[in-house]
Motif scaffolding. Sequence first.
Motif, PDB file in Angstrom:
ATOM      1  N   LEU A 174       0.919  -1.472  -0.103  1.00  0.00           N
ATOM      2  CA  LEU A 174      -0.080  -0.082   0.007  1.00  0.00           C
ATOM      3  C   LEU A 174       1.103   1.221   0.070  1.00  0.00           C
ATOM      4  O   LEU A 174       1.808   1.326   0.900  1.00  0.00           O
ATOM      5  CB  LEU A 174      -0.866  -0.033   1.281  1.00  0.00           C
ATOM      6  CG  LEU A 174      -1.654  -1.066   1.466  1.00  0.00           C
ATOM      7  CD1 LEU A 174      -2.644  -0.981   2.954  1.00  0.00           C
ATOM      8  CD2 LEU A 174      -2.762  -0.887   0.302  1.00  0.00           C
ATOM      9  N   ASP A 175       0.598   2.072  -1.001  1.00  0.00           N
ATOM     10  CA  ASP A 175       1.125   3.491  -0.918  1.00  0.00           C
ATOM     11  C   ASP A 175       0.575   4.299   0.463  1.00  0.00           C
ATOM     12  O   ASP A 175      -0.827   3.901   0.545  1.00  0.00           O
ATOM     13  CB  ASP A 175       1.050   4.141  -2.223  1.00  0.00           C
ATOM     14  CG  ASP A 175       1.655   5.427  -2.259  1.00  0.00           C
ATOM     15  OD1 ASP A 175       2.402   5.929  -1.256  1.00  0.00           O
ATOM     16  OD2 ASP A 175       1.505   6.305  -3.406  1.00  0.00           O
ATOM     17  N   VAL A 225      -3.459   5.459  -0.178  1.00  0.00           N
ATOM     18  CA  VAL A 225      -4.431   4.416  -0.101  1.00  0.00           C
ATOM     19  C   VAL A 225      -4.767   4.084   1.342  1.00  0.00           C
ATOM     20  O   VAL A 225      -6.004   4.088   1.769  1.00  0.00           O
ATOM     21  CB  VAL A 225      -4.149   2.895  -0.839  1.00  0.00           C
ATOM     22  CG1 VAL A 225      -5.310   1.934  -0.619  1.00  0.00           C
ATOM     23  CG2 VAL A 225      -4.044   3.396  -2.359  1.00  0.00           C
ATOM     24  N   LEU A 226      -3.638   3.895   1.926  1.00  0.00           N
ATOM     25  CA  LEU A 226      -3.913   3.507   3.508  1.00  0.00           C
ATOM     26  C   LEU A 226      -4.565   4.717   4.162  1.00  0.00           C
ATOM     27  O   LEU A 226      -5.498   4.513   4.736  1.00  0.00           O
ATOM     28  CB  LEU A 226      -2.519   3.413   4.131  1.00  0.00           C
ATOM     29  CG  LEU A 226      -2.342   2.897   5.384  1.00  0.00           C
ATOM     30  CD1 LEU A 226      -3.086   1.510   5.584  1.00  0.00           C
ATOM     31  CD2 LEU A 226      -0.792   2.455   5.632  1.00  0.00           C
ATOM     32  N   ASP A 255      -9.915   1.000   7.609  1.00  0.00           N
ATOM     33  CA  ASP A 255      -8.722   0.267   7.585  1.00  0.00           C
ATOM     34  C   ASP A 255      -8.700  -1.138   8.117  1.00  0.00           C
ATOM     35  O   ASP A 255      -8.457  -2.003   7.357  1.00  0.00           O
ATOM     36  CB  ASP A 255      -7.554   1.223   7.963  1.00  0.00           C
ATOM     37  CG  ASP A 255      -7.823   1.569   9.394  1.00  0.00           C
ATOM     38  OD1 ASP A 255      -8.811   2.261   9.658  1.00  0.00           O
ATOM     39  OD2 ASP A 255      -6.930   1.083  10.611  1.00  0.00           O
ATOM     40  N   PHE A 281      -1.375  -7.462   3.298  1.00  0.00           N
ATOM     41  CA  PHE A 281      -1.226  -6.143   3.057  1.00  0.00           C
ATOM     42  C   PHE A 281       0.187  -5.720   3.594  1.00  0.00           C
ATOM     43  O   PHE A 281       0.196  -6.144   4.758  1.00  0.00           O
ATOM     44  CB  PHE A 281      -2.481  -5.391   3.708  1.00  0.00           C
ATOM     45  CG  PHE A 281      -3.595  -5.403   2.920  1.00  0.00           C
ATOM     46  CD1 PHE A 281      -3.894  -4.873   1.671  1.00  0.00           C
ATOM     47  CD2 PHE A 281      -4.616  -6.025   3.296  1.00  0.00           C
ATOM     48  CE1 PHE A 281      -5.035  -4.760   0.876  1.00  0.00           C
ATOM     49  CE2 PHE A 281      -5.709  -6.301   2.781  1.00  0.00           C
ATOM     50  CZ  PHE A 281      -6.057  -5.664   1.475  1.00  0.00           C
ATOM     51  N   ALA A 288       3.253  -2.374   4.157  1.00  0.00           N
ATOM     52  CA  ALA A 288       3.402  -0.727   3.900  1.00  0.00           C
ATOM     53  C   ALA A 288       5.134  -1.074   4.301  1.00  0.00           C
ATOM     54  O   ALA A 288       5.571  -1.803   4.772  1.00  0.00           O
ATOM     55  CB  ALA A 288       2.847   0.004   4.872  1.00  0.00           C
ATOM     56  N   ALA A 304      -0.586  -0.652  -4.588  1.00  0.00           N
ATOM     57  CA  ALA A 304      -1.960   0.113  -4.418  1.00  0.00           C
ATOM     58  C   ALA A 304      -1.526   1.414  -4.238  1.00  0.00           C
ATOM     59  O   ALA A 304      -0.829   1.927  -3.289  1.00  0.00           O
ATOM     60  CB  ALA A 304      -2.572  -0.586  -3.380  1.00  0.00           C
ATOM     61  N   THR A 305      -2.012   2.197  -5.226  1.00  0.00           N
ATOM     62  CA  THR A 305      -1.771   3.679  -5.230  1.00  0.00           C
ATOM     63  C   THR A 305      -2.875   4.488  -5.972  1.00  0.00           C
ATOM     64  O   THR A 305      -3.712   3.695  -6.795  1.00  0.00           O
ATOM     65  CB  THR A 305      -0.667   4.247  -5.824  1.00  0.00           C
ATOM     66  OG1 THR A 305      -0.070   5.481  -5.747  1.00  0.00           O
ATOM     67  CG2 THR A 305      -0.430   3.823  -7.347  1.00  0.00           C
ATOM     68  N   ASP A 359      -5.896   0.464  -7.051  1.00  0.00           N
ATOM     69  CA  ASP A 359      -6.284   1.740  -6.274  1.00  0.00           C
ATOM     70  C   ASP A 359      -7.680   1.385  -5.313  1.00  0.00           C
ATOM     71  O   ASP A 359      -7.879   0.420  -5.175  1.00  0.00           O
ATOM     72  CB  ASP A 359      -6.390   2.915  -7.291  1.00  0.00           C
ATOM     73  CG  ASP A 359      -7.688   2.500  -8.552  1.00  0.00           C
ATOM     74  OD1 ASP A 359      -8.681   1.910  -7.784  1.00  0.00           O
ATOM     75  OD2 ASP A 359      -7.721   3.281  -9.465  1.00  0.00           O
ATOM     76  N   THR A 360      -7.775   2.513  -4.827  1.00  0.00           N
ATOM     77  CA  THR A 360      -8.656   2.533  -3.698  1.00  0.00           C
ATOM     78  C   THR A 360     -10.162   2.189  -4.218  1.00  0.00           C
ATOM     79  O   THR A 360     -10.722   1.210  -3.602  1.00  0.00           O
ATOM     80  CB  THR A 360      -8.851   4.187  -2.941  1.00  0.00           C
ATOM     81  OG1 THR A 360      -7.818   4.285  -2.278  1.00  0.00           O
ATOM     82  CG2 THR A 360     -10.250   4.282  -1.891  1.00  0.00           C
ATOM     83  N   LEU A 411     -10.246  -1.729  -4.452  1.00  0.00           N
ATOM     84  CA  LEU A 411     -10.305  -2.062  -3.192  1.00  0.00           C
ATOM     85  C   LEU A 411     -11.620  -2.199  -2.332  1.00  0.00           C
ATOM     86  O   LEU A 411     -12.134  -3.107  -1.974  1.00  0.00           O
ATOM     87  CB  LEU A 411      -9.210  -1.670  -2.221  1.00  0.00           C
ATOM     88  CG  LEU A 411      -7.716  -1.921  -2.747  1.00  0.00           C
ATOM     89  CD1 LEU A 411      -6.873  -1.363  -1.819  1.00  0.00           C
ATOM     90  CD2 LEU A 411      -7.580  -3.469  -2.392  1.00  0.00           C
TER      91      LEU A 411
END
Length: 167
Positions: free
Chosen positions: A11-12, A15-16, A25, A36, A38, A102-103, A123-124, A127
């Motif tokens: 995750l970028d 997104v987080l 979250d 997931f 980071a 993910a970005t 991306d968001t 998800l």
Amino acid sequence: MGKDVLSSIVLDANVLINFINVEMDELLFALPHHLFFATNVVRTELIRPNQAAALEAALRAGSLHELTVPATDPVYAALRVRLDDGESSAMAAAIAHGFAFATDERAAKKVAARDYATLDVVDTPDLVVEMIRADLLSVTEADAMKHVWETRYRFALRIGSFRELLG
């Protein structure tokens, strides 16, 4: 991403943060068949107290795992010329481990498409759609999240409703 295949996603920060901002979250991390991650660099980008606390809680719970990207990593170094540190580290980690990235950043998506065509980028919205399909979230709840993102956090989506993405 396959329904029964375990998928690992780096995750970028954007997104987080999107999911932390709407307190979803934990629901994201509940997505079946997903792990997931980071990076250590992304971790430093979550500077607001609620963001840092949510990240630390997810790491302690084992819902989120940290990957260390050394400053000397050549892919990370090459990406930093074009992208910010967090995006560069997340993409470099995804490439190194064969994970998805993910970005929501257009520039990062363009670099990935042009230079790393085999990299799976989500991306968001992707998800959120997975959360809906996994019955973790209704379309109505997803649209309420979208409204909060757009009105409180300046994260606008080019859809009227998540129903449009369910095909």
